[in-house]
Motif scaffolding. Structure first.
Motif, PDB file in Angstrom:
ATOM      1  N   PRO A 247       0.806  -1.230   0.000  1.00 41.23           N
ATOM      2  CA  PRO A 247       0.000   0.000   0.000  1.00 41.23           C
ATOM      3  C   PRO A 247       0.836   1.275   0.000  1.00 41.23           C
ATOM      4  O   PRO A 247       0.417   2.298  -0.538  1.00 41.23           O
ATOM      5  N   ALA A 248       2.026   1.224   0.574  1.00 37.44           N
ATOM      6  CA  ALA A 248       2.861   2.423   0.646  1.00 37.44           C
ATOM      7  C   ALA A 248       3.483   2.786  -0.690  1.00 37.44           C
ATOM      8  O   ALA A 248       3.867   3.935  -0.912  1.00 37.44           O
ATOM      9  N   THR A 249       3.607   1.821  -1.612  1.00 37.47           N
ATOM     10  CA  THR A 249       4.294   2.088  -2.884  1.00 37.47           C
ATOM     11  C   THR A 249       3.359   2.117  -4.085  1.00 37.47           C
ATOM     12  O   THR A 249       3.768   2.542  -5.164  1.00 37.47           O
ATOM     13  N   ASN A 250       2.119   1.693  -3.923  1.00 32.37           N
ATOM     14  CA  ASN A 250       1.213   1.610  -5.060  1.00 32.37           C
ATOM     15  C   ASN A 250       1.007   2.957  -5.739  1.00 32.37           C
ATOM     16  O   ASN A 250       1.096   3.068  -6.967  1.00 32.37           O
ATOM     17  N   VAL A 251       0.724   3.980  -4.964  1.00 31.06           N
ATOM     18  CA  VAL A 251       0.391   5.288  -5.539  1.00 31.06           C
ATOM     19  C   VAL A 251       1.558   5.840  -6.344  1.00 31.06           C
ATOM     20  O   VAL A 251       1.390   6.284  -7.491  1.00 31.06           O
ATOM     21  N   THR A 252       2.751   5.799  -5.777  1.00 32.85           N
ATOM     22  CA  THR A 252       3.902   6.348  -6.490  1.00 32.85           C
ATOM     23  C   THR A 252       4.265   5.508  -7.711  1.00 32.85           C
ATOM     24  O   THR A 252       4.806   6.036  -8.687  1.00 32.85           O
ATOM     25  N   SER A 253       3.966   4.223  -7.662  1.00 35.18           N
ATOM     26  CA  SER A 253       4.236   3.389  -8.830  1.00 35.18           C
ATOM     27  C   SER A 253       3.433   3.864 -10.031  1.00 35.18           C
ATOM     28  O   SER A 253       3.930   3.900 -11.155  1.00 35.18           O
ATOM     29  N   PHE A 254       2.177   4.271  -9.782  1.00 37.25           N
ATOM     30  CA  PHE A 254       1.331   4.758 -10.869  1.00 37.25           C
ATOM     31  C   PHE A 254       1.624   6.216 -11.210  1.00 37.25           C
ATOM     32  O   PHE A 254       1.780   6.566 -12.378  1.00 37.25           O
ATOM     33  N   THR A 255       1.697   7.072 -10.201  1.00 35.24           N
ATOM     34  CA  THR A 255       1.897   8.496 -10.493  1.00 35.24           C
ATOM     35  C   THR A 255       3.280   8.763 -11.054  1.00 35.24           C
ATOM     36  O   THR A 255       3.486   9.718 -11.804  1.00 35.24           O
ATOM     37  N   GLY A 256       4.248   7.933 -10.702  1.00 33.63           N
ATOM     38  CA  GLY A 256       5.599   8.110 -11.212  1.00 33.63           C
ATOM     39  C   GLY A 256       5.806   7.511 -12.588  1.00 33.63           C
ATOM     40  O   GLY A 256       6.888   7.670 -13.165  1.00 33.63           O
ATOM     41  N   GLY A 257       4.795   6.812 -13.110  1.00 34.89           N
ATOM     42  CA  GLY A 257       4.886   6.259 -14.450  1.00 34.89           C
ATOM     43  C   GLY A 257       5.527   4.890 -14.530  1.00 34.89           C
ATOM     44  O   GLY A 257       5.661   4.337 -15.626  1.00 34.89           O
ATOM     45  N   ASN A 258       5.904   4.329 -13.388  1.00 32.43           N
ATOM     46  CA  ASN A 258       6.506   3.006 -13.400  1.00 32.43           C
ATOM     47  C   ASN A 258       5.497   1.938 -13.844  1.00 32.43           C
ATOM     48  O   ASN A 258       5.859   0.968 -14.506  1.00 32.43           O
ATOM     49  N   SER A 259       4.219   2.160 -13.464  1.00 33.63           N
ATOM     50  CA  SER A 259       3.152   1.228 -13.828  1.00 33.63           C
ATOM     51  C   SER A 259       2.014   1.986 -14.497  1.00 33.63           C
ATOM     52  O   SER A 259       1.729   3.138 -14.139  1.00 33.63           O
ATOM     53  N   VAL A 260       1.359   1.335 -15.458  1.00 27.57           N
ATOM     54  CA  VAL A 260       0.214   1.958 -16.127  1.00 27.57           C
ATOM     55  C   VAL A 260      -1.053   1.131 -15.978  1.00 27.57           C
ATOM     56  O   VAL A 260      -2.139   1.614 -16.269  1.00 27.57           O
ATOM     57  N   VAL A 261      -0.933  -0.098 -15.476  1.00 26.78           N
ATOM     58  CA  VAL A 261      -2.106  -0.943 -15.283  1.00 26.78           C
ATOM     59  C   VAL A 261      -1.767  -2.002 -14.237  1.00 26.78           C
ATOM     60  O   VAL A 261      -0.605  -2.411 -14.106  1.00 26.78           O
ATOM     61  N   GLY A 262      -2.765  -2.423 -13.476  1.00 20.59           N
ATOM     62  CA  GLY A 262      -2.521  -3.469 -12.491  1.00 20.59           C
ATOM     63  C   GLY A 262      -3.560  -3.463 -11.389  1.00 20.59           C
ATOM     64  O   GLY A 262      -4.450  -2.606 -11.355  1.00 20.59           O
ATOM     65  N   THR A 263      -3.422  -4.430 -10.494  1.00 26.24           N
ATOM     66  CA  THR A 263      -4.366  -4.520  -9.383  1.00 26.24           C
ATOM     67  C   THR A 263      -4.129  -3.388  -8.393  1.00 26.24           C
ATOM     68  O   THR A 263      -3.003  -2.917  -8.209  1.00 26.24           O
ATOM     69  N   SER A 264      -5.218  -2.946  -7.737  1.00 24.09           N
ATOM     70  CA  SER A 264      -5.120  -1.826  -6.806  1.00 24.09           C
ATOM     71  C   SER A 264      -6.354  -1.817  -5.915  1.00 24.09           C
ATOM     72  O   SER A 264      -7.197  -2.703  -5.998  1.00 24.09           O
ATOM     73  N   TRP A 265      -6.443  -0.801  -5.059  1.00 23.04           N
ATOM     74  CA  TRP A 265      -7.631  -0.553  -4.244  1.00 23.04           C
ATOM     75  C   TRP A 265      -8.191   0.812  -4.624  1.00 23.04           C
ATOM     76  O   TRP A 265      -7.448   1.711  -5.020  1.00 23.04           O
ATOM     77  N   GLU A 266      -9.500   0.977  -4.453  1.00 19.34           N
ATOM     78  CA  GLU A 266     -10.116   2.255  -4.784  1.00 19.34           C
ATOM     79  C   GLU A 266      -9.523   3.394  -3.953  1.00 19.34           C
ATOM     80  O   GLU A 266      -9.327   4.503  -4.447  1.00 19.34           O
ATOM     81  N   VAL A 267      -9.215   3.130  -2.674  1.00 20.85           N
ATOM     82  CA  VAL A 267      -8.666   4.192  -1.836  1.00 20.85           C
ATOM     83  C   VAL A 267      -7.299   4.634  -2.347  1.00 20.85           C
ATOM     84  O   VAL A 267      -6.941   5.819  -2.263  1.00 20.85           O
ATOM     85  N   LEU A 268      -6.532   3.711  -2.931  1.00 19.61           N
ATOM     86  CA  LEU A 268      -5.224   4.076  -3.466  1.00 19.61           C
ATOM     87  C   LEU A 268      -5.363   4.845  -4.773  1.00 19.61           C
ATOM     88  O   LEU A 268      -4.605   5.787  -5.034  1.00 19.61           O
ATOM     89  N   ARG A 269      -6.318   4.441  -5.603  1.00 20.67           N
ATOM     90  CA  ARG A 269      -6.567   5.207  -6.825  1.00 20.67           C
ATOM     91  C   ARG A 269      -6.978   6.640  -6.472  1.00 20.67           C
ATOM     92  O   ARG A 269      -6.512   7.612  -7.076  1.00 20.67           O
TER      93      ARG A 269
END
Length: 393
Positions: A247-269
């Protein structure tokens, strides 16, 4: 009531300590425990309450026990709340086995272990008035906390593991998990995956839809052949994964461009604060998590513990917990309490049982097959832990 949501940075910090592993019984997602019988220790249920003690010791996910509502509970009952935050379900299970805690906010990948090992006791719901008709039906009678006719968990909240994507890159809304599992995915190298043995169930759900000959009926009830198939799929995905997230790295993985698709939680999105990131519950369904209060088998402060379970099941307090953490509340009455509450409930599909019928809530895999099979032995959580190590290498 303080309905203020955590600021995004604080929200991410809170869930960063949270669920390592928060399903259902045989056949369909969202199913009830039904007639499945599982051997569990015979621990007596409390028949009546006495005077409250002067304290209660609670193990909790970050954000579940906060002064905003705990202080009022102490003022009302005289029970001082002593909280210890844990970081993973495995840690929670180990701490509960010390006998030092009265209550735990257990996720589904911990709760069944606690029940089967005799670490928690069945609950007398007659002594918890707020566990009533307003508790959403989809959080009652589930296999992860209700066994052999006994209730072991009082629901707190739930959420689905959704497919999150960056719409500026993934321009067509995905309808299937194939974009994260198939070797020819155009997003290979930019796929986020959850870092936990329980993620094996996500692979099993995809195999249920794409390889029906495997005979998987419940993603948490895998025999050796079915587990091997799931591991093969996970190893294929491993070649395409950009990051295994917590949970601590999910947000930065997406906002930083490292990931563009994958499993997540609504609160993290939501914590990305960027509408470019969207989510969908794919056609195959998904895993999810549901948390519940569970009472230690040898609780030293059972009266305060029962008082806490009742207090936090009331619509206003349960709503505060749900809004603070970022999940669907267990008490549906909260959703009608204000416009803000309704907006929160709508965002997390709180009372949409059709939505959650597609979700297999995390459940600890055990030797006894949770899909009802008796002709084989299923793989257990230790087997999954060993298998997960081979996936990540």
């Amino acid at each position: 009531m303080n309905k203020k949501l955590l600021a995004p940075a604080a929200l991410v910090a809170a869930v960063g300590l949270a669920l390592s592993g928060c399903a259902s019984e045989s056949g369909t997602a969202g199913g009830e425990a039904g007639g499945l019988q599982i051997d569990v220790p015979d621990i007596p249920m409390i028949e009546e309450l006495g005077d409250t003690e002067n304290e209660v010791n609670i193990l909790a996910w970050s954000g579940f026990v906060e002064p905003a509502w705990a202080d009022q509970f102490t003022a009302d009952t005289g029970c001082t709340v002593n909280r210890k935050v844990f970081a993973t379900s495995d840690e929670a299970v180990q701490l509960m086995r010390t006998g030092e805690y009265d209550l735990v906010s257990a996720s589904g990948d911990a709760s069944l272990r606690l029940i089967v090992d005799g670490n928690v006791q069945p609950l007398n719901t007659e002594l918890i008035p707020n566990f009533g008709d307003d508790i959403v039906e989809g959080m009652k009678g589930q296999l992860y906390d209700t066994l052999n006719g006994n209730v072991y968990g009082i629901p707190i909240g739930r959420g689905a593991n959704i497919l999150q994507y960056n719409s500026s890159v993934v321009t067509d809304e995905p309808t299937s998990w194939d974009v994260v599992w198939e070797a020819d995915s155009p997003y290979a190298g930019k796929i986020a995956a959850y870092d936990s043995p329980i993620y094996i169930a996500d692979a099993a759900i995809y195999l249920m839809a794409t390889q029906p000959d495997l005979g998987i009926e419940n993603p948490y009830a895998l025999d050796e052949e079915q587990l091997a198939a799931a591991v093969d799929l996970l190893k294929q995905q491993n070649e395409m994964v950009s990051e295994y997230w917590s949970p601590a790295t999910n947000v930065t993985s997406f906002t930083g461009g490292n990931s563009v698709v994958g499993t997540s939680w609504e609160v993290l999105r939501k914590a990305t604060q960027d509408e470019t990131f969207k989510s969908v519950l794919p056609e195959e369904g998904s895993t999810g998590w549901s948390d519940a209060w569970m009472l230690a088998a040898d609780a030293q402060h059972p009266n305060c513990a029962y008082a806490w379970m009742d207090y936090t099941s009331a619509p206003d307090v349960n709503g505060q917990i749900a809004m603070n953490f970022g999940m669907a509340p267990a008490n549906a009455a909260f959703c009608d309490s204000s416009d803000e509450a309704k907006e929160h409930c709508d965002y997390y599909n709180a009372t949409d049982e059709d939505y959650y019928q597609k979700v297999w809530f995390w459940t600890t895999p055990i030797d006894q097959c949770l899909d009802g099979r008796t002709d084989v032995q299923c793989t257990n959580y230790q087997d999954w832990t060993s298998a997960w190590a081979t996936v990540k290498g």
